[in-house]
Design a protein around this motif. Sequence first.
Motif, PDB file in Angstrom:
ATOM      1  N   GLU A 127       4.190  24.739 -55.859  1.00 36.02           N
ATOM      2  CA  GLU A 127       4.015  26.042 -55.228  1.00 36.02           C
ATOM      3  C   GLU A 127       3.001  25.942 -54.081  1.00 36.02           C
ATOM      4  O   GLU A 127       2.257  24.959 -53.984  1.00 36.02           O
ATOM      5  N   THR A 139       4.729  31.616 -60.346  1.00 35.77           N
ATOM      6  CA  THR A 139       6.058  32.213 -60.517  1.00 35.77           C
ATOM      7  C   THR A 139       6.212  32.721 -61.943  1.00 35.77           C
ATOM      8  O   THR A 139       5.861  32.024 -62.896  1.00 35.77           O
ATOM      9  N   ARG A 149      13.979  37.912 -65.491  1.00 34.04           N
ATOM     10  CA  ARG A 149      13.815  38.208 -64.068  1.00 34.04           C
ATOM     11  C   ARG A 149      12.748  37.263 -63.515  1.00 34.04           C
ATOM     12  O   ARG A 149      11.620  37.219 -64.012  1.00 34.04           O
ATOM     13  N   ASP A 151      10.350  35.891 -60.375  1.00 34.40           N
ATOM     14  CA  ASP A 151       9.687  36.277 -59.132  1.00 34.40           C
ATOM     15  C   ASP A 151       8.645  35.229 -58.778  1.00 34.40           C
ATOM     16  O   ASP A 151       7.850  34.818 -59.628  1.00 34.40           O
ATOM     17  N   GLY A 152       8.644  34.796 -57.516  1.00 33.45           N
ATOM     18  CA  GLY A 152       7.649  33.828 -57.088  1.00 33.45           C
ATOM     19  C   GLY A 152       8.126  33.016 -55.901  1.00 33.45           C
ATOM     20  O   GLY A 152       9.133  33.340 -55.253  1.00 33.45           O
ATOM     21  N   ALA A 153       7.395  31.949 -55.595  1.00 36.43           N
ATOM     22  CA  ALA A 153       7.729  31.088 -54.461  1.00 36.43           C
ATOM     23  C   ALA A 153       7.480  29.632 -54.823  1.00 36.43           C
ATOM     24  O   ALA A 153       6.518  29.311 -55.519  1.00 36.43           O
ATOM     25  N   GLY A 193      18.677  37.648 -54.572  1.00 35.49           N
ATOM     26  CA  GLY A 193      17.221  37.550 -54.567  1.00 35.49           C
ATOM     27  C   GLY A 193      16.676  36.148 -54.349  1.00 35.49           C
ATOM     28  O   GLY A 193      15.466  35.969 -54.183  1.00 35.49           O
ATOM     29  N   LYS A 195      16.192  32.985 -52.000  1.00 40.05           N
ATOM     30  CA  LYS A 195      16.201  32.600 -50.591  1.00 40.05           C
ATOM     31  C   LYS A 195      15.759  31.147 -50.465  1.00 40.05           C
ATOM     32  O   LYS A 195      14.737  30.749 -51.043  1.00 40.05           O
ATOM     33  N   THR A 211      12.160  31.134 -52.258  1.00 39.43           N
ATOM     34  CA  THR A 211      11.574  32.420 -52.650  1.00 39.43           C
ATOM     35  C   THR A 211      12.479  33.086 -53.673  1.00 39.43           C
ATOM     36  O   THR A 211      13.708  33.131 -53.496  1.00 39.43           O
ATOM     37  N   LEU A 212      11.880  33.598 -54.748  1.00 38.32           N
ATOM     38  CA  LEU A 212      12.634  34.307 -55.784  1.00 38.32           C
ATOM     39  C   LEU A 212      12.095  35.732 -55.867  1.00 38.32           C
ATOM     40  O   LEU A 212      10.929  35.948 -56.183  1.00 38.32           O
ATOM     41  N   GLU A 213      12.951  36.687 -55.561  1.00 40.57           N
ATOM     42  CA  GLU A 213      12.569  38.098 -55.586  1.00 40.57           C
ATOM     43  C   GLU A 213      13.529  38.847 -56.507  1.00 40.57           C
ATOM     44  O   GLU A 213      14.632  39.203 -56.119  1.00 40.57           O
ATOM     45  N   GLY A 214      13.093  39.011 -57.742  1.00 41.76           N
ATOM     46  CA  GLY A 214      13.938  39.710 -58.705  1.00 41.76           C
ATOM     47  C   GLY A 214      15.224  38.976 -59.037  1.00 41.76           C
ATOM     48  O   GLY A 214      16.264  39.609 -59.241  1.00 41.76           O
TER      49      GLY A 214
END
Length: 377
Positions: A127, A139, A149, A151-153, A193, A195, A211-214
């Motif tokens: 990360e 994350t 779910r 979320d993170g990068a 979600g 990317k 990138t993880l968004e939801g």
Amino acid sequence: MDFSLSDTQQMLRDTAARLIRERYGFEERAKILASEEGFSRKMWATFAELGLLGVEIPEEHGGIGGTFQDLAIVLEAFGRGMVVEPFIPTVVLGAGLIRAAGSEAQKSELLPRVAEGGMFLAFAHGEPKSRYSLTHVETTAKRDANGYRLDGAKAVVLGGDCADRLIVSARTAGKTSDREGLSLFVVERGAPGLKIRGYPTVDGTRAAEVTLEGVRVPSSALLGPEGGAFPFIQQTIDRGIAALCSEAVGNMQALNEVTLDYLKTRTQFGVPIGSFQVLQHHMVDMYIAHEQAKSMAILAADRADSTDAQARTKAISAAKVQIGRSGRFIGQWAIQLHGGIGTTMEYNAGHYFKRLTTIDRTFGDADFHLTRFATAT
């Protein structure tokens, strides 16, 4: 330790070496790098046809059921050719994780596709703030009625831009740097979600920012036990380091050969510069540095699958230290002995040095692993 090769290992070495020698020359590699994807799917299919993608995959899942030592032989040959296809991300890290932590359903679904060349994998663990720490994971994975779910990068995901599946580490419990509470999830490319921004690295290979968004995944996407993934993560990174060590040995040997050939053909004052004793001494030192690296790479390959985490970690870190030091020494002197031509894009010496430099920085440089070795408990 018996250093002689078995019949199978001899066959693997000959097959991989012949492939690199006949079909993966420096000019062919340059064309591959200039392509849109930055690697060759045709060459990847050739790897599959020759059985190189399934060296460690069990026979019941389409592989040949070999050992890490078998894989190391292939990687050394690939180091000579500076192969840019995502072999380590897919075969060593991705398939290795699935083989170690996956359920029978996950193994049956994914491993045959890797062996036949129909799937690329990537391990999304590092990360932006983690540097070389394996436990620093921000994350998150939160359970809901339909699964999880995410979320993170994730940063510098090797082979991430072409991966059909990402194996993502996320925290299901605990604090940011705890060993406990880490879990692994198989995430499909194209999931809502998710990317992925791919880019070339300095040595010509590919990586990605993820990138993880939801991002929602079903419960069946969980790889291994919830909250208990750290031992698998640690061993996978150790295996990745051992793989890089084997690749670096092939790289160093090829760079030494290129340099020696240059010393024999470049003339000054009417004689080959290789006749100057001081340059001969430098060449001998480069040879010794390669032999030292080779010995440690053999040790790393032997310990890569050890279940004794402490002994494995110390051996792997010791090898990474020597690889980093030998790679820098050989690379710097190769450039010095070549002179200006060694830094040009049209000549291969500088490209070998770039790869060695990248290997030194990947999964911890020599200084980091020297500290890790000293503090391993």
